[in-house]
Design a protein around this motif. Sequence first.
Motif, PDB file in Angstrom:
ATOM      1  N   VAL A 135       0.834  -1.203   0.000  1.00 38.17           N
ATOM      2  CA  VAL A 135       0.000   0.000   0.000  1.00 38.17           C
ATOM      3  C   VAL A 135       0.866   1.250   0.000  1.00 38.17           C
ATOM      4  N   THR A 136       2.003   1.213   0.712  1.00 33.45           N
ATOM      5  CA  THR A 136       2.914   2.346   0.721  1.00 33.45           C
ATOM      6  C   THR A 136       3.637   2.472  -0.614  1.00 33.45           C
ATOM      7  N   VAL A 137       4.130   1.361  -1.131  1.00 26.99           N
ATOM      8  CA  VAL A 137       4.867   1.383  -2.395  1.00 26.99           C
ATOM      9  C   VAL A 137       3.992   1.909  -3.527  1.00 26.99           C
ATOM     10  N   ASP A 138       2.752   1.478  -3.576  1.00 26.65           N
ATOM     11  CA  ASP A 138       1.850   1.951  -4.629  1.00 26.65           C
ATOM     12  C   ASP A 138       1.579   3.446  -4.491  1.00 26.65           C
ATOM     13  N   ALA A 139       1.440   3.908  -3.256  1.00 29.44           N
ATOM     14  CA  ALA A 139       1.222   5.338  -3.038  1.00 29.44           C
ATOM     15  C   ALA A 139       2.446   6.144  -3.468  1.00 29.44           C
ATOM     16  N   LEU A 140       3.635   5.639  -3.164  1.00 28.53           N
ATOM     17  CA  LEU A 140       4.862   6.328  -3.565  1.00 28.53           C
ATOM     18  C   LEU A 140       4.999   6.364  -5.083  1.00 28.53           C
ATOM     19  N   ALA A 141       4.676   5.257  -5.736  1.00 31.47           N
ATOM     20  CA  ALA A 141       4.789   5.204  -7.197  1.00 31.47           C
ATOM     21  C   ALA A 141       3.878   6.240  -7.842  1.00 31.47           C
ATOM     22  N   GLN A 142       2.677   6.362  -7.328  1.00 27.45           N
ATOM     23  CA  GLN A 142       1.743   7.330  -7.888  1.00 27.45           C
ATOM     24  C   GLN A 142       2.186   8.761  -7.591  1.00 27.45           C
ATOM     25  N   TRP A 143       2.678   8.988  -6.393  1.00 22.86           N
ATOM     26  CA  TRP A 143       3.091  10.330  -5.995  1.00 22.86           C
ATOM     27  C   TRP A 143       4.322  10.789  -6.760  1.00 22.86           C
ATOM     28  N   THR A 144       5.311   9.930  -6.907  1.00 22.35           N
ATOM     29  CA  THR A 144       6.537  10.322  -7.596  1.00 22.35           C
ATOM     30  C   THR A 144       6.301  10.609  -9.069  1.00 22.35           C
ATOM     31  N   ALA A 145       5.260  10.031  -9.663  1.00 25.21           N
ATOM     32  CA  ALA A 145       4.993  10.268 -11.084  1.00 25.21           C
ATOM     33  C   ALA A 145       4.638  11.725 -11.349  1.00 25.21           C
ATOM     34  N   ALA A 146       4.135  12.437 -10.337  1.00 30.72           N
ATOM     35  CA  ALA A 146       3.725  13.833 -10.518  1.00 30.72           C
ATOM     36  C   ALA A 146       4.710  14.830  -9.925  1.00 30.72           C
ATOM     37  N   LEU A 147       5.821  14.354  -9.363  1.00 31.75           N
ATOM     38  CA  LEU A 147       6.742  15.264  -8.679  1.00 31.75           C
ATOM     39  C   LEU A 147       7.333  16.317  -9.616  1.00 31.75           C
ATOM     40  N   LYS A 148       7.814  15.875 -10.770  1.00 31.04           N
ATOM     41  CA  LYS A 148       8.463  16.815 -11.688  1.00 31.04           C
ATOM     42  C   LYS A 148       7.485  17.875 -12.161  1.00 31.04           C
ATOM     43  N   LYS A 149       6.254  17.460 -12.447  1.00 30.02           N
ATOM     44  CA  LYS A 149       5.232  18.413 -12.872  1.00 30.02           C
ATOM     45  C   LYS A 149       4.956  19.441 -11.782  1.00 30.02           C
ATOM     46  N   ASP A 150       5.101  19.036 -10.517  1.00 32.29           N
ATOM     47  CA  ASP A 150       4.871  19.945  -9.394  1.00 32.29           C
ATOM     48  C   ASP A 150       6.103  20.764  -9.035  1.00 32.29           C
ATOM     49  N   GLY A 151       7.182  20.609  -9.798  1.00 35.46           N
ATOM     50  CA  GLY A 151       8.365  21.430  -9.586  1.00 35.46           C
ATOM     51  C   GLY A 151       9.395  20.856  -8.648  1.00 35.46           C
ATOM     52  N   PHE A 152       9.306  19.543  -8.334  1.00 37.31           N
ATOM     53  CA  PHE A 152      10.269  18.906  -7.443  1.00 37.31           C
ATOM     54  C   PHE A 152      11.134  17.923  -8.233  1.00 37.31           C
ATOM     55  N   THR A 153      12.275  17.588  -7.671  1.00 34.78           N
ATOM     56  CA  THR A 153      13.188  16.639  -8.302  1.00 34.78           C
ATOM     57  C   THR A 153      13.440  15.476  -7.372  1.00 34.78           C
ATOM     58  N   LEU A 154      13.187  14.276  -7.857  1.00 32.72           N
ATOM     59  CA  LEU A 154      13.440  13.062  -7.075  1.00 32.72           C
ATOM     60  C   LEU A 154      14.897  12.662  -7.249  1.00 32.72           C
ATOM     61  N   VAL A 155      15.594  12.502  -6.135  1.00 38.78           N
ATOM     62  CA  VAL A 155      17.014  12.141  -6.169  1.00 38.78           C
ATOM     63  C   VAL A 155      17.243  10.959  -5.241  1.00 38.78           C
ATOM     64  N   PRO A 156      18.316  10.185  -5.458  1.00 36.56           N
ATOM     65  CA  PRO A 156      18.637   9.117  -4.514  1.00 36.56           C
ATOM     66  C   PRO A 156      19.055   9.671  -3.163  1.00 36.56           C
ATOM     67  N   ALA A 157      18.898   8.861  -2.135  1.00 33.58           N
ATOM     68  CA  ALA A 157      19.217   9.339  -0.782  1.00 33.58           C
ATOM     69  C   ALA A 157      20.687   9.674  -0.627  1.00 33.58           C
ATOM     70  N   THR A 158      21.558   8.971  -1.328  1.00 31.65           N
ATOM     71  CA  THR A 158      22.987   9.257  -1.211  1.00 31.65           C
ATOM     72  C   THR A 158      23.328  10.658  -1.689  1.00 31.65           C
ATOM     73  N   ALA A 159      22.496  11.199  -2.582  1.00 31.85           N
ATOM     74  CA  ALA A 159      22.782  12.559  -3.068  1.00 31.85           C
ATOM     75  C   ALA A 159      22.698  13.580  -1.947  1.00 31.85           C
ATOM     76  N   LEU A 160      21.793  13.336  -0.986  1.00 35.88           N
ATOM     77  CA  LEU A 160      21.673  14.266   0.139  1.00 35.88           C
ATOM     78  C   LEU A 160      22.778  14.049   1.162  1.00 35.88           C
ATOM     79  N   ALA A 161      23.240  12.816   1.298  1.00 37.54           N
ATOM     80  CA  ALA A 161      24.298  12.529   2.277  1.00 37.54           C
ATOM     81  C   ALA A 161      25.666  12.953   1.775  1.00 37.54           C
ATOM     82  N   LEU A 162      25.896  12.876   0.483  1.00 37.01           N
ATOM     83  CA  LEU A 162      27.221  13.171  -0.064  1.00 37.01           C
ATOM     84  C   LEU A 162      27.415  14.625  -0.472  1.00 37.01           C
ATOM     85  N   ASP A 163      26.352  15.422  -0.452  1.00 35.07           N
ATOM     86  CA  ASP A 163      26.480  16.848  -0.818  1.00 35.07           C
ATOM     87  C   ASP A 163      27.335  17.609   0.193  1.00 35.07           C
TER      88      ASP A 163
END
Length: 418
Positions: free
Chosen positions: A390-418
């Motif tokens: 139920v969580t995975v399906d919700a995430l899949a649907q939510w991430t599909a609209a992220l770029k249209k909403d002006g956000f960028t999906l990045v891997p978690a390591t990108a935040l740790a290594l910055d």
Amino acid sequence: MVVKTAASGSSGSIGSEPADDGNRHLRLLAGAAIAVAAIYGGVTAWLFLSDSRFAGEPVVHVALAPEEPALPAEQENGAEEPDVTAKTEVPPELPAVPAGPETLTPEERALLEAAENLDKGVDEDIATEVRIVGAESVSGNGAQEGISASVAIVLSPVPDPALLEKTTEGSLPKIGRDGRRPARVYARPVPPDTPATRRIALVVSGMGISESATAHAIEVLPPEVTLSFAPYGSNLQQWIEKARDAGHEVLLELPMEPFGYPQNDPGPHTLLTSADGRENVSRLEWLMSRFTGYAGVMNYQGARFTTSPSALKPVLAALEARGLLYIDNGASARSLAPTLAQDIGLPAVQATRIVDPVQNPEVIATSLDMLEEASQQSGAALGVASGFPVTVDALAQWTAALKKDGFTLVPATALALD
């Protein structure tokens, strides 16, 4: 009497002629009606056939693929089967008529060529227009409208022999002689043109325990989502390879002592506040040997362990010495891990929030909205979620609209290594 007889005979003669005429008229009328009916029926049949797509045209039967019609829900549940013949009339199959290409219509010629090409495999021109992106197939002509395609990034095979140390416990990660660190080698790269703000990262935890849930997450989540694997699953290395083939970077989950231990026991080789540094590092090495190819680790529970500097420091130092990174799952607001990691130069990041503290679609939706708000305010946000469908399906649907909403999906390591 003669008069009577004559009158009687005259009367009988006159009465028989009208009867014969009436019968003849009836026969004529019946014949005319039959003729009219035959003419009308013939005209009607001619009109029907002339309007048919088969009238005057060759018939070509093209069997592309037999398909069983789906049963209605009532039939699946054992209800009485509805009488479909009362609603749909199936015309009798007409015999196939041999037809040469010169007699086929353009539509039938295209169908016939398609049927002949079924045994020839995928068209080479079409195959060259398809590229594999993570777990998706994206057409060479571009993604569908409204769905953003992920950047095609191929992760390197694992393990990298130069980043392995053979021990009695198994293979452990290490920093290569050339200075390469597993945290960067095994991380999913971020394209150079990725915006520096409004970034959101997701980690889905608990992978490797349930095969069906793990396969589902690998298949439906975009490749930028990081997958965190528990050390207790079976065939873990195979799952790591499948996840990375789909574009997902992976983490190793470290079970840490929670409050209420041992009644609340995260599992074998849990890192404990009651153990000394050497014992915890030994436990850590057993956990790290379960599979290879992870860029870093994330705590599993550990509300008590992460508040103990004496217990936490040796573990974090061992992680830094092996070139890994650390992600705090955000379950404990009092965790000292991010601060202690910064003191020793260990790349680390703490999750903004847990996405699904309960398995409720409304709670998940609210958590995701709050991730967006946090990303707007601070430039980046990290959410940690479980691998329940139920969580995975919700995430899949939510991430599909992220770029249209002006956000960028990045891997978690990108935040740790910055």
